[in-house]
Design an enzyme around this catalytic site. Structure first.
Site, mmCIF file in Angstrom:
data_model
loop_
_atom_site.group_PDB
_atom_site.id
_atom_site.type_symbol
_atom_site.label_atom_id
_atom_site.label_comp_id
_atom_site.label_asym_id
_atom_site.label_seq_id
_atom_site.Cartn_x
_atom_site.Cartn_y
_atom_site.Cartn_z
ATOM 1 N N ARG A 189 27.456 39.827 33.166
ATOM 2 C CA ARG A 189 27.705 38.647 33.995
ATOM 3 C C ARG A 189 26.748 38.617 35.179
ATOM 4 O O ARG A 189 26.555 39.640 35.854
ATOM 5 C CB ARG A 189 29.143 38.695 34.512
ATOM 6 C CG ARG A 189 29.606 37.394 35.161
ATOM 7 C CD ARG A 189 31.044 37.531 35.587
ATOM 8 N NE ARG A 189 31.661 36.261 35.906
ATOM 9 C CZ ARG A 189 32.623 36.115 36.795
ATOM 10 N NH1 ARG A 189 33.093 37.179 37.446
ATOM 11 N NH2 ARG A 189 33.152 34.939 37.032
ATOM 12 N N THR A 203 33.423 40.606 40.774
ATOM 13 C CA THR A 203 32.556 41.165 41.820
ATOM 14 C C THR A 203 33.232 42.254 42.636
ATOM 15 O O THR A 203 32.553 43.110 43.190
ATOM 16 C CB THR A 203 32.086 40.050 42.771
ATOM 17 O OG1 THR A 203 33.236 39.379 43.294
ATOM 18 C CG2 THR A 203 31.209 39.059 42.033
ATOM 19 N N HIS A 213 33.758 28.382 33.989
ATOM 20 C CA HIS A 213 34.536 27.372 34.712
ATOM 21 C C HIS A 213 33.799 26.031 34.856
ATOM 22 O O HIS A 213 33.696 25.480 35.960
ATOM 23 C CB HIS A 213 34.936 27.914 36.087
ATOM 24 C CG HIS A 213 35.492 29.312 36.064
ATOM 25 N ND1 HIS A 213 36.059 29.875 34.944
ATOM 26 C CD2 HIS A 213 35.542 30.279 37.033
ATOM 27 C CE1 HIS A 213 36.437 31.119 35.218
ATOM 28 N NE2 HIS A 213 36.133 31.388 36.460
ATOM 29 N N ARG A 222 29.735 32.968 48.112
ATOM 30 C CA ARG A 222 30.822 33.621 48.834
ATOM 31 C C ARG A 222 31.228 34.932 48.152
ATOM 32 O O ARG A 222 32.006 35.714 48.706
ATOM 33 C CB ARG A 222 32.023 32.681 48.966
ATOM 34 C CG ARG A 222 32.693 32.374 47.671
ATOM 35 C CD ARG A 222 33.824 31.360 47.783
ATOM 36 N NE ARG A 222 34.083 30.752 46.508
ATOM 37 C CZ ARG A 222 34.747 31.321 45.505
ATOM 38 N NH1 ARG A 222 35.267 32.529 45.660
ATOM 39 N NH2 ARG A 222 34.914 30.706 44.355
ATOM 40 N N ASP A 243 41.899 33.190 33.450
ATOM 41 C CA ASP A 243 41.367 33.701 34.726
ATOM 42 C C ASP A 243 42.387 34.579 35.464
ATOM 43 O O ASP A 243 42.239 34.832 36.661
ATOM 44 C CB ASP A 243 40.866 32.582 35.643
ATOM 45 C CG ASP A 243 39.995 33.121 36.772
ATOM 46 O OD1 ASP A 243 39.286 34.119 36.557
ATOM 47 O OD2 ASP A 243 40.064 32.572 37.897
ATOM 48 N N CYS A 293 39.508 36.665 31.631
ATOM 49 C CA CYS A 293 40.535 37.269 32.473
ATOM 50 C C CYS A 293 39.956 38.562 33.027
ATOM 51 O O CYS A 293 38.870 38.979 32.638
ATOM 52 C CB CYS A 293 41.813 37.520 31.669
ATOM 53 S SG CYS A 293 41.522 38.369 30.112
ATOM 54 N N HIS A 294 40.676 39.157 33.957
ATOM 55 C CA HIS A 294 40.157 40.342 34.638
ATOM 56 C C HIS A 294 41.184 41.466 34.611
ATOM 57 O O HIS A 294 42.390 41.207 34.471
ATOM 58 C CB HIS A 294 39.857 40.033 36.109
ATOM 59 C CG HIS A 294 38.995 38.838 36.330
ATOM 60 N ND1 HIS A 294 37.657 38.810 36.024
ATOM 61 C CD2 HIS A 294 39.285 37.606 36.838
ATOM 62 C CE1 HIS A 294 37.146 37.626 36.342
ATOM 63 N NE2 HIS A 294 38.124 36.872 36.827
ATOM 64 N N ASN A 306 41.159 35.043 44.751
ATOM 65 C CA ASN A 306 40.733 34.056 45.756
ATOM 66 C C ASN A 306 41.419 32.702 45.655
ATOM 67 O O ASN A 306 40.941 31.733 46.248
ATOM 68 C CB ASN A 306 39.200 33.841 45.710
ATOM 69 C CG ASN A 306 38.444 35.116 45.982
ATOM 70 O OD1 ASN A 306 38.752 35.816 46.943
ATOM 71 N ND2 ASN A 306 37.494 35.457 45.140
HETATM 72 C C1 0GY Z 1 36.784 34.230 38.667
HETATM 73 C C2 0GY Z 1 36.495 33.485 39.870
HETATM 74 C C3 0GY Z 1 36.234 34.016 41.101
HETATM 75 C C4 0GY Z 1 35.887 35.376 41.341
HETATM 76 C C5 0GY Z 1 35.034 36.088 40.584
HETATM 77 O O1 0GY Z 1 33.728 37.925 40.107
HETATM 78 C C6 0GY Z 1 34.508 37.427 40.905
HETATM 79 O O2 0GY Z 1 34.850 37.984 41.943
HETATM 80 O O3 0GY Z 1 34.559 35.595 39.463
HETATM 81 C C7 0GY Z 1 36.231 33.113 42.262
HETATM 82 O O4 0GY Z 1 36.475 33.584 43.388
HETATM 83 O O5 0GY Z 1 36.005 31.889 42.069
HETATM 84 O O6 0GY Z 1 36.321 33.890 37.575
HETATM 85 O O7 0GY Z 1 37.493 35.214 38.782
#
Ligand code: 0GY
Length: 299
Positions: A125, A78, A182, A131, A251, A33-34, A256
């Site tokens: 990571r 990211t 994933h 993208r 997640d 998770c973020h 996105n």
């Molecule tokens: C996720 C998936 C995505 C984004 C990122 O680091 C990220 O920006 O991982 C995605 O857009 O598929 O795990 O959050």
């Protein structure tokens, strides 16, 4: 249930997720998770490819409790680049109930790694999804993996299955535990027994330092019913073949996601479809993440 879309192109997380029917075992860990921002305190990276909605730590703790989970592994996304301040802030606020995966540059010092370790970071990571990031040279990533190895940290990798052939040798050369995000993003319209997923299974089979998150059916599914049936055989195959090397996560807050707003209660109810026995569920949600992120609490 009401849904709303903000003008940055993807949907905000579900305002009112359902209560899952499946009751996770005691001590369950949401291992992907973020936290995002809040942007006025922890600004988003200049080099980001998307601007998320804020996903503050308080909301994450509330979701954890609502879903019946006990702990979180927060993964640097990211949109925050290699600025780990929002992650560190959340870890410091977690009373030891969260661990983290950071993003670092190759010039990171041993002292800075120690500071991150002290707050609960246990991995870095590497993101290869085109993208989301500009390509990073392998030698830079190899240098980072050598620097983190003495700390007992692992590397989390995120890539599309179609890219695996050209990434395979680099991945296999990594010196640490490697956790794949994933399911390695398979094209679920292709067969589970086909060459593409076969190469991914081969990577796990040949390298017992490789682990896999059986997460994100909401991203991988190509069906419009949003019950993620087409992801089940892929996730089940991995859970049943590598029961001691799988992790699961929500997640949240699902950056996105454009097709639909995931209901985390429904995501939790997906778990018994891919881990079909209590033993598999306990490994997936408790034993494995505890072994990787809180080994000092394991007997
Ligand atoms: C996720 C998936 C995505 C984004 C990122 O680091 C990220 O920006 O991982 C995605 O857009 O598929 O795990 O959050």
């Amino acid at each position: 249930m009401s849904e709303f879309i903000m003008d940055f192109g993807w949907r905000v997380y579900h305002p009112n997720p359902s209560k899952p029917t499946f009751k996770p075992p005691a001590g369950a860990v949401d291992a992907h998770c973020h936290v995002f921002g809040p942007g006025d305190v922890f600004p988003y990276a200049l080099e980001r490819k998307y601007t998320p909605c804020d996903g503050p730590k308080e909301k994450l703790w509330a979701l954890r409790d609502h879903l019946g989970f006990s702990r979180n592994v927060i993964v640097q996304a990211t949109c925050h680049g290699a600025d780990n301040r929002a992650l560190v802030d959340a870890l410091e606020d977690s009373n030891g109930l969260a661990r983290g995966v950071a993003t670092v540059h190759r010039d990171i010092t041993a002292e800075r790694l120690q500071v991150l370790h002290a707050v609960g970071v246990r991995g870095v990571r590497f993101n290869f999804v085109k993208r989301l990031v500009d390509k990073l040279p392998f030698d830079s990533l190899a240098e980072i993996s050598e620097k983190i190895s003495p700390l007992g940290w692992h590397v989390v990798i995120y890539f599309e299955a179609s890219e695996l052939p050209e990434l395979y040798d680099f991945f296999a050369s990594l010196p640490t535990i490697v956790v794949v995000d994933h399911l390695g993003r398979p094209d679920v319209n292709k067969p589970v027994e086909g060459d593409e997923f076969g190469l991914f299974l081969h990577l796990l089979q040949e390298n017992d330092n490789f682990w896999c998150k059986v997460s994100c059916p909401e991203r991988l599914s190509r069906q419009h019913s949003y019950n993620y049936d087409d992801v089940v055989p892929f996730a089940r195959k991995v859970v049943e073949t590598f029961p001691d090397r799988v992790l699961w996560g929500t997640d949240w807050p699902h950056p996105n996601m454009k097709s639909h707003t995931p209901d985390e209660g429904a995501l939790v109810d997906f778990i018994p479809r891919i881990a079909t026995t209590e033993e598999l569920q306990h490994k997936l949600l408790v034993d494995n993440p505890m072994n990787l992120y809180w080994p000092e609490e394991q007997a």
